[in-house]
Design a protein around this motif. Structure first.
Motif, PDB file in Angstrom:
ATOM      1  N   GLU A   1      21.919  39.962 -66.101  1.00 23.94           N
ATOM      2  CA  GLU A   1      22.110  39.560 -64.701  1.00 23.94           C
ATOM      3  C   GLU A   1      23.454  40.052 -64.199  1.00 23.94           C
ATOM      4  O   GLU A   1      24.409  40.201 -64.972  1.00 23.94           O
TER       5      GLU A   1
ATOM      6  N   SER B   1      15.396  31.428 -59.639  1.00 22.96           N
ATOM      7  CA  SER B   1      16.548  31.499 -58.735  1.00 22.96           C
ATOM      8  C   SER B   1      17.800  30.849 -59.295  1.00 22.96           C
ATOM      9  O   SER B   1      18.768  30.637 -58.564  1.00 22.96           O
TER      10      SER B   1
ATOM     11  N   ASN C   1      26.170  38.869 -61.238  1.00 30.30           N
ATOM     12  CA  ASN C   1      26.479  37.765 -60.328  1.00 30.30           C
ATOM     13  C   ASN C   1      27.450  38.251 -59.262  1.00 30.30           C
ATOM     14  O   ASN C   1      28.540  38.721 -59.587  1.00 30.30           O
TER      15      ASN C   1
ATOM     16  N   HIS D   1      21.715  36.869 -57.112  1.00 28.72           N
ATOM     17  CA  HIS D   1      21.487  36.156 -58.364  1.00 28.72           C
ATOM     18  C   HIS D   1      20.351  35.146 -58.245  1.00 28.72           C
ATOM     19  O   HIS D   1      19.863  34.639 -59.267  1.00 28.72           O
TER      20      HIS D   1
ATOM     21  N   LYS E   1      16.178  37.061 -58.897  1.00 20.14           N
ATOM     22  CA  LYS E   1      16.285  37.758 -60.174  1.00 20.14           C
ATOM     23  C   LYS E   1      15.232  38.865 -60.356  1.00 20.14           C
ATOM     24  O   LYS E   1      15.566  39.946 -60.864  1.00 20.14           O
TER      25      LYS E   1
ATOM     26  N   GLN F   1      10.310  32.461 -64.699  1.00 18.44           N
ATOM     27  CA  GLN F   1      10.608  33.785 -65.232  1.00 18.44           C
ATOM     28  C   GLN F   1      10.593  33.738 -66.756  1.00 18.44           C
ATOM     29  O   GLN F   1      11.266  32.900 -67.373  1.00 18.44           O
TER      30      GLN F   1
ATOM     31  N   THR G   1      10.397  41.629 -68.344  1.00 16.65           N
ATOM     32  CA  THR G   1      10.398  40.333 -67.662  1.00 16.65           C
ATOM     33  C   THR G   1       9.092  40.106 -66.930  1.00 16.65           C
ATOM     34  O   THR G   1       8.535  41.019 -66.320  1.00 16.65           O
TER      35      THR G   1
ATOM     36  N   GLN H   1      16.414  41.830 -58.358  1.00 14.93           N
ATOM     37  CA  GLN H   1      17.634  42.388 -58.935  1.00 14.93           C
ATOM     38  C   GLN H   1      17.327  43.198 -60.190  1.00 14.93           C
ATOM     39  O   GLN H   1      17.826  44.316 -60.363  1.00 14.93           O
TER      40      GLN H   1
END
Length: 316
Positions: A279, A170, A281, A125, A128, A197, A145, A131
């Protein structure tokens, strides 16, 4: 055989799982991160037989570990004075604890102890961009993004997409809508100090989906007028699993699986035309959802932790 719970005993998630395991008659032990640094003695001894102990508590006989968190983040309030007065000493101290604890966990994993979740996934997480790339590659719908320190890249991104949200790369901060003032040269020059981001704004309902062992075990709608619901009071409404849109369930399970997680909290935007995953987690907070929305994430997680995995020990 027992389940090891690693994290602050004061953490509501860890406490809820401990209670759920005890009601199921499962032996548990807690490595209490509230004691580190400080009271909890930490020992990793290699000799004729490797021994791992925290405050005199051995790790022998453990079949599964729930890794909630280390609580070794210098931004936590309990470290504020040391961070102001002795920043380098504090950072070195926490790094030494982290190195010892991670070594212990890798040792347990090499002996066949199951980690929920694996140590190498704990920082997903905070990474990002990586991920999101993995989610996209797995076919999970994610927002377009941009992560950058380049002002011109931000201007071009905003010109093309229009409504933009920005947030820390982050974590540790809140999302905000990009405004014309944010595109001012002086404002964008601050990017030189730290990447940010930027994401296309996705309009829809905020939903948190919890996945355990490849199955959706709970879902809740977050009712808030704010872009980032954490910035104000909000309501949480349980979504019966039978009423959860199939594409949301599929996206949540795929996201969890492609990231190598056994347990996750997936943040999803439910839109008119489908869904978008923001996201995943690897150590989500769920106690408030169980309390406010009547979900039972703690119970589902406890059921998973209580059953030893039928796996071979990893290579040491």
């Amino acid at each position: 055989m027992s389940v090891l719970l690693l994290g602050p005993r004061s953490d509501p998630q860890l406490a809820a799982v401990e209670r759920a395991l005890e009601t199921r008659g499962v032996d548990t032990c807690v490595w209490d991160a509230d004691d580190w640094p400080g009271a909890g003695a930490l020992t990793y001894h290699q000799g004729d037989q490797t021994r791992l102990t925290v405050d005199g508590m051995p790790a022998d006989g453990v079949h599964t570990t729930y890794l909630r968190n280390f609580a070794l983040n210098p931004r936590l309030s309990e470290y504020r004075d040391d961070l102001e007065d002795h920043p380098f000493a504090l950072l070195n101290q926490l790094r030494e604890y982290q190195a010892t604890l991670e070594s212990m966990l890798y040792s347990l994993a090499a002996r066949g102890v199951r980690m929920v979740n694996p140590l190498e996934t704990q920082d997903l997480h905070t990474r990002k961009p990586w991920q999101l790339e993995r989610l996209d590659a797995a076919g999970v719908p994610v927002p377009e993004t941009l992560t950058t320190t380049d002002p011109e890249a931000v201007r071009s991104f905003a010109d093309r997409l229009g409504a933009i949200v920005y947030k820390p790369v982050s974590g540790g901060g809140h999302a905000a809508v990009l405004t014309p003032d944010d595109l001012d040269a002086d404002r964008l020059s601050l990017l030189a100090n730290s990447p940010v981001q930027f994401q296309e704004y996705v309009d829809g309902e905020d939903i948190r989906v919890f996945v355990v062992d490849g199955e959706v075990v709970a879902a809740a709608r977050i009712v808030s007028d704010e872009l980032d619901y954490r910035t104000a009071d909000h309501d949480v409404e349980r979504i019966p699993l039978s009423a959860l849109e199939p594409e949301i369930s599929e996206a949540a399970v795929t996201a969890t699986d492609c990231l190598g997680l056994a347990f996750s909290g997936i943040d999803v935007i439910d839109t008119d035309g489908g869904c978008t995953v923001l996201e995943a987690n690897p150590s989500p907070m769920f106690a408030a959802f169980d309390e406010k929305a009547g979900t039972d994430v703690a119970g589902a997680l406890a059921d998973h932790l209580a059953t030893p995995a039928e796996t071979e020990p990893a290579a040491a």
